[in-house]
Each structure stands twice: as C-alpha cells, then as structure tokens.
Motif scaffolding. Structure first.
Motif, mmCIF file in Angstrom:
data_model
loop_
_atom_site.group_PDB
_atom_site.id
_atom_site.type_symbol
_atom_site.label_atom_id
_atom_site.label_comp_id
_atom_site.label_asym_id
_atom_site.label_seq_id
_atom_site.Cartn_x
_atom_site.Cartn_y
_atom_site.Cartn_z
ATOM 1 N N ASN A 165 0.828 -1.221 0.000
ATOM 2 C CA ASN A 165 0.000 0.000 0.000
ATOM 3 C C ASN A 165 0.850 1.253 0.000
ATOM 4 O O ASN A 165 0.549 2.228 -0.682
ATOM 5 N N LYS A 166 1.913 1.243 0.757
ATOM 6 C CA LYS A 166 2.754 2.438 0.865
ATOM 7 C C LYS A 166 3.317 2.818 -0.492
ATOM 8 O O LYS A 166 3.313 3.983 -0.885
ATOM 9 N N ASN A 167 3.790 1.826 -1.245
ATOM 10 C CA ASN A 167 4.351 2.101 -2.559
ATOM 11 C C ASN A 167 3.289 2.599 -3.533
ATOM 12 O O ASN A 167 3.551 3.453 -4.366
ATOM 13 N N ILE A 168 2.091 2.013 -3.432
ATOM 14 C CA ILE A 168 1.007 2.413 -4.343
ATOM 15 C C ILE A 168 0.720 3.900 -4.180
ATOM 16 O O ILE A 168 0.670 4.656 -5.146
ATOM 17 N N TYR A 169 0.518 4.351 -2.965
ATOM 18 C CA TYR A 169 0.130 5.743 -2.741
ATOM 19 C C TYR A 169 1.275 6.708 -2.965
ATOM 20 O O TYR A 169 1.075 7.840 -3.363
ATOM 21 N N ASN A 170 2.481 6.243 -2.703
ATOM 22 C CA ASN A 170 3.618 7.118 -2.975
ATOM 23 C C ASN A 170 3.806 7.346 -4.466
ATOM 24 O O ASN A 170 4.371 8.350 -4.896
ATOM 25 N N ASN A 171 3.354 6.348 -5.260
ATOM 26 C CA ASN A 171 3.495 6.472 -6.709
ATOM 27 C C ASN A 171 2.316 7.190 -7.365
ATOM 28 O O ASN A 171 2.251 7.280 -8.587
ATOM 29 N N MET A 172 1.353 7.612 -6.577
ATOM 30 C CA MET A 172 0.200 8.319 -7.124
ATOM 31 C C MET A 172 0.585 9.760 -7.446
ATOM 32 O O MET A 172 0.698 10.587 -6.552
ATOM 33 N N PHE A 173 0.811 10.069 -8.681
ATOM 34 C CA PHE A 173 1.099 11.440 -9.075
ATOM 35 C C PHE A 173 0.631 11.635 -10.508
ATOM 36 O O PHE A 173 0.351 10.690 -11.236
ATOM 37 N N ILE A 174 0.541 12.868 -10.917
ATOM 38 C CA ILE A 174 0.096 13.198 -12.273
ATOM 39 C C ILE A 174 1.287 13.667 -13.086
ATOM 40 O O ILE A 174 2.133 14.411 -12.606
ATOM 41 N N ASN A 175 1.332 13.212 -14.334
ATOM 42 C CA ASN A 175 2.448 13.584 -15.201
ATOM 43 C C ASN A 175 2.326 15.009 -15.729
ATOM 44 O O ASN A 175 3.245 15.512 -16.351
ATOM 45 N N PHE A 176 1.168 15.631 -15.539
ATOM 46 C CA PHE A 176 0.909 16.944 -16.114
ATOM 47 C C PHE A 176 0.590 17.949 -15.019
ATOM 48 O O PHE A 176 0.140 17.585 -13.934
ATOM 49 N N ASN A 177 0.821 19.204 -15.340
ATOM 50 C CA ASN A 177 0.435 20.286 -14.432
ATOM 51 C C ASN A 177 -1.021 20.647 -14.724
ATOM 52 O O ASN A 177 -1.322 21.382 -15.661
ATOM 53 N N LEU A 178 -1.933 20.129 -13.907
ATOM 54 C CA LEU A 178 -3.359 20.322 -14.163
ATOM 55 C C LEU A 178 -3.820 21.753 -13.920
ATOM 56 O O LEU A 178 -4.944 22.105 -14.260
ATOM 57 N N LEU A 179 -2.961 22.558 -13.314
ATOM 58 C CA LEU A 179 -3.304 23.977 -13.169
ATOM 59 C C LEU A 179 -3.366 24.676 -14.526
ATOM 60 O O LEU A 179 -3.901 25.780 -14.627
ATOM 61 N N LYS A 180 -2.826 24.044 -15.540
ATOM 62 C CA LYS A 180 -2.867 24.630 -16.883
ATOM 63 C C LYS A 180 -4.180 24.327 -17.605
ATOM 64 O O LYS A 180 -4.418 24.846 -18.692
ATOM 65 N N SER A 181 -5.001 23.475 -17.020
ATOM 66 C CA SER A 181 -6.297 23.154 -17.629
ATOM 67 C C SER A 181 -7.344 24.152 -17.149
ATOM 68 O O SER A 181 -7.794 24.108 -16.000
ATOM 69 N N ILE A 182 -7.743 25.052 -18.032
ATOM 70 C CA ILE A 182 -8.707 26.084 -17.659
ATOM 71 C C ILE A 182 -10.048 25.470 -17.275
ATOM 72 O O ILE A 182 -10.724 25.927 -16.338
ATOM 73 N N LYS A 183 -10.435 24.425 -17.986
ATOM 74 C CA LYS A 183 -11.710 23.765 -17.692
ATOM 75 C C LYS A 183 -11.736 23.239 -16.261
ATOM 76 O O LYS A 183 -12.718 23.441 -15.530
ATOM 77 N N LEU A 184 -10.663 22.585 -15.860
ATOM 78 C CA LEU A 184 -10.613 21.991 -14.523
ATOM 79 C C LEU A 184 -10.523 23.053 -13.440
ATOM 80 O O LEU A 184 -11.272 23.005 -12.447
ATOM 81 N N VAL A 185 -9.626 24.016 -13.589
ATOM 82 C CA VAL A 185 -9.459 25.009 -12.523
ATOM 83 C C VAL A 185 -10.707 25.881 -12.383
ATOM 84 O O VAL A 185 -11.028 26.341 -11.280
ATOM 85 N N SER A 186 -11.435 26.104 -13.480
ATOM 86 C CA SER A 186 -12.691 26.851 -13.396
ATOM 87 C C SER A 186 -13.709 26.078 -12.557
ATOM 88 O O SER A 186 -14.410 26.658 -11.724
ATOM 89 N N LEU A 187 -13.758 24.768 -12.783
ATOM 90 C CA LEU A 187 -14.676 23.936 -12.002
ATOM 91 C C LEU A 187 -14.263 23.899 -10.534
ATOM 92 O O LEU A 187 -15.115 23.959 -9.635
ATOM 93 N N VAL A 188 -12.964 23.804 -10.279
ATOM 94 C CA VAL A 188 -12.475 23.784 -8.887
ATOM 95 C C VAL A 188 -12.860 25.076 -8.169
ATOM 96 O O VAL A 188 -13.334 25.052 -7.022
ATOM 97 N N LEU A 189 -12.677 26.209 -8.835
ATOM 98 C CA LEU A 189 -13.026 27.489 -8.223
ATOM 99 C C LEU A 189 -14.528 27.584 -7.979
ATOM 100 O O LEU A 189 -14.972 28.080 -6.933
ATOM 101 N N ASP A 190 -15.334 27.088 -8.913
ATOM 102 C CA ASP A 190 -16.791 27.076 -8.722
ATOM 103 C C ASP A 190 -17.180 26.210 -7.530
ATOM 104 O O ASP A 190 -18.085 26.566 -6.763
ATOM 105 N N MET A 191 -16.510 25.066 -7.381
ATOM 106 C CA MET A 191 -16.796 24.187 -6.248
ATOM 107 C C MET A 191 -16.463 24.870 -4.925
ATOM 108 O O MET A 191 -17.221 24.759 -3.958
#
Length: 449
Positions: A165-191
């Motif tokens: 389990n420790k290795n699984i969660y430590n390896n959980m990361f995103i290859n991309f900077n999702l802050l660059k996705s306007i669609k996603l950050v707009s939804l996050v701010l709305d939430m």
C-alpha cells in the motif's frame, strides 16, 4: 427468416467488429463496439478488455472517454462504488497522454459526486485534482474503505495488498500540471465558491493567480461573489491582481467592473485613487501601454461623469478634450458635441466659440463641416449674421457644391434675407471657385491614377 432477423439484430455488432479489426488504435471505434453490445456482462467485459489493450498500446482519440463512459455506465446501473473505482484507476494508471484527458476525468468524477449529492466528497476531489499531496492523503482512507465494502473485485484493478500500500500511494502522481487546464481550474473554483468557505476560495484563487491560470471570467465571478458577501477589500484585491497580469483587450471588462464597483462602494471618499485607476486604464500601469481606440470611449465617458458627479467640472471638461486623440474618428465628433454642450452651460457663449473653433481645426473635413453647421446655427440664433457669413465662407473651402448642394442652397437663402448685392455676388463667386477646384482635383485624380 429467423436467420435474417438474427443478422439484422446483430448487424451493428458485426459492423463494429469489422471496423475494430481494421483499426484497433481508434478509441471511438471501441466505444461504438461497446455501444452496440446490449448484454451488461459482455459490455463490462469489453470495457475491461479495451482498457487492458490500451494500457500497453498507442491510441488515437481520447482514452479518457472510455473511462468516463465506463464509470457512468456503472453509475447508471446503481453501482456508484464501482464508478468511483474506475475514475481512481484512470488517474492511478497514468495511461492518458494529455492534460485535457486527465482534466476531463477529474471533471467527470466531480460531476458524478455531485449527482450522488456527495458535495463534500466532490469538493475533496476538486481540491485533490490540483494538489496531489492532498490526493495521496485522502486516497488512502477512501480506497481502503471502498475495497473493504466492495463485493465485486473483478471490475477494480486496485491492489489491496497491505505490504504494498505504501508504494502504491507514494506512486500516485500526475504527469501533467493540471493547473494549466482552464476547464478543470474553473470547475475547482466554482466548487470552492459553492461548497467551500470564503477563505479557501481566496486561497485557491491565489494558487491559480501565482500559476497564471486565471481567466477574466474567473476574476469577474469571484470578485462579484466576494462583493456580494461583503468582503469588499478582498474583492478589490482580486481585481488588482488581475490587472497586474492581463492586458488589453482582456483587461477592459476588469477595469470597467472594478471602477464601477469601487465608485458604488466609496463614492467620493477616495477620489485620488479612482483617478489613478482611470489613468492606469488609459495609459497602462507602465504609462506606455495606451488604451486601444475601440475601448477608449467608454472609459473616458466614465471618467468624465465621475469627475462631474464627485470631482470638479473643470477637470471633467479637460477629460473630454484629453480623450480626442485616443478615440476613433466616429467618436471624436460625439465627444466634441458633449464637450461644447457642457462648456456652453457652464461658461457661456464665449467659451463655446473657442470650443467650436478647436473642434473644427482638429476634425477631418466631413466632421468639421458638421461642426461648422452647428456653429452657424448657434450664431444665427444669436443674430450674429456677420459671424454666420464668415462661417459659410470658411466652410465652403472643403464643401463640394456637386455633393453638398443643400449647404449652398441654405447659404443662398441666408444672403437673400440678411445680405446685400455685394455679399450675394461674393457667395456666387466663392461657389464657382470651389467648384472649379474640385473639378480640377477629380480630373487630375482620374487622369493620373
């Protein structure tokens, strides 16, 4: 006959099989095959087969559409837990190759939680999508709980091995900077605005601001949200941060809204600051980035009205004159008309004449002719016939008798009533002289060009 009916019923599946055989890399052909399958278990099996194939192979299209379709299929069949696992797998396996795909998965996951009315969980997913440290912290408990409650582990590809389990969660990361996705950050701010607190909303905006992921719509929405909740200073700080990032044409609605809200709030309590804002809007923060002509009219009208209402009339009149070089040609004469009207009311005829003369010297021939006619009308009402005659003579210099016959007809009528034989003859002579000049000009232009 039964065989024919069977073939007609299975026609979609056979066509999808042929297409899939020819092009296995296309995501949407796999989806068309899945849509053709009606049996639930076969459909689920084919979803898993599709994801397994694309785990180690290149694809054309958006793999996120497979995950989203699979998750919503489970949700529509009252399998909410399985739908969440699918979204979790989509992020964990890192199969998607673009920011938009990962952002689409998170957006669909958030919408799923909202459909389930798990507003707190939807907010947590939204926050985790742009901060993977929070994701690692919250994923551990969430997924352990789900795996413990799940009775069907065939649809989940999540390893439930305590030693790993420790290795699984430590390896959980995103290859991309999702802050660059306007669609996603707009939804996050709305939430955050709908289900978070004022403080967390401001913190999210600061994060987006420092990563330069904000949009004009975000700025206007958040600042209005804070203003309505009586957080006036925080609302104005949002505008100020946006002004430091955006340039024209994007900053125009921000300036207009900011200035209007600030005046609405403070009125005449901080006049120097409002003037500074107007100067920033016109000359730029660096005093070099001038306002585009198509936006100048509104800003200068706002500035002049503000000075007239809360400042000084003299300053207001100066603004109208200052605006002329910044305006488009069609707007310059409008500003001069407003300027002359206000000067006439405040300072009388003498200053009005100076304003008319300045306008005539500044404007192009067509607009200057229109101003001259207004000037003539004013002097005629004052019975200043000598001035009227001088204005007719001056205006005739750039007025073609062939295209502006009404002007010369009015001049003729004026001389008949208020002139004499000498002035009438002078009018005829000027008209002929001007006509010859324009005829020579047209002849020269068409002959040589």
């Amino acid at each position: 006959m039964d065989k024919i009916n069977y073939l007609l019923d299975e026609r979609k599946i056979y066509i999808a099989d042929i297409k899939l055989k020819n092009n296995k890399k296309n995501v949407y052909i796999w989806l068309s095959k899945i849509d053709a399958i009606e049996n639930k278990f076969e459909k689920i099996h084919f979803y898993n087969k599709c994801l397994k194939y694309f785990k180690n192979n290149e694809y054309i299209g958006r793999l996120s559409d497979i995950y989203i379709s699979y998750a919503y299929y489970c949700y529509n069949n009252n399998e909410y837990e399985e739908a969440v696992k699918i979204f979790y797998n989509a992020i964990k396996e890192k199969s998607c190759k673009s920011i938009n795909e990962v952002a689409n998965i998170f957006c669909s996951w958030i919408e799923l939680e909202l459909l389930q009315k798990n507003y707190k969980e939807a907010l947590n997913v939204a926050r985790s999508s742009i901060d993977m440290k929070k994701w690692n912290e919250r994923s551990r408990d969430k997924m352990h709980r789900m795996l413990g409650n799940s009775s069907n582990n065939n649809m989940a590809v999540i390893l439930h091995d305590q030693s790993n389990n420790k290795n699984i969660y430590n390896n959980m990361f995103i290859n991309f900077n999702l802050l660059k996705s306007i669609k996603l950050v707009s939804l996050v701010l709305d939430m955050e605005m709908n289900y978070g607190t004022i403080e967390t909303t401001i913190n999210i905006f600061d994060l987006l601001y420092h990563s330069k992921s904000i949009t004009v719509k975000m700025v206007l929405t958040l600042s209005n949200y804070l203003y309505e909740h009586k957080y006036f200073n925080e609302s104005f700080k949002v505008y100020e941060k946006a002004i430091s990032i955006f340039h024209y044409p994007y900053v125009y609605p921000i300036y207009v809204t900011y200035i209007n809200k600030y005046i609405e709030r403070y009125k005449d309590k901080n006049i120097p600051y409002v003037r500074e804002l107007f100067n920033q809007a016109i000359y730029g923060i660096d005093n070099q980035t001038y306002i585009p002509k198509k936006f100048a009219k509104s800003i200068f009208l706002m500035y002049a009205n503000f000075e007239e209402k809360y400042g000084f009339l003299k300053k207001s009149l100066t603004i109208y004159k200052e605006a002329i070089p910044f305006l488009e040609q069609t707007d310059q004469i409008k500003f001069y008309k407003i300027f002359i009207s206000k000067v006439s009311k405040a300072y009388g005829i003498h200053k009005s004449r100076e304003a008319f003369e300045e306008a005539i010297q500044t404007l192009n021939d067509d607009d200057a002719r229109e101003m001259c006619l207004l000037y003539i009308d004013m002097e005629y009402k004052l019975n200043e016939y000598d001035r009227v005659r001088s204005l007719y003579v001056y205006t005739a210099q750039f007025t073609n008798p062939l295209s502006h016959s009404t002007f010369y007809q009015n001049w003729r009528e004026f001389e008949v009533v208020h002139g004499n034989e000498h002035t009438f003859r002078e009018m005829i002579r000027i008209k002929r002289s001007v006509m010859n000049i324009f005829r020579y000009y047209y002849y020269y232009y068409y002959y040589y060009y």
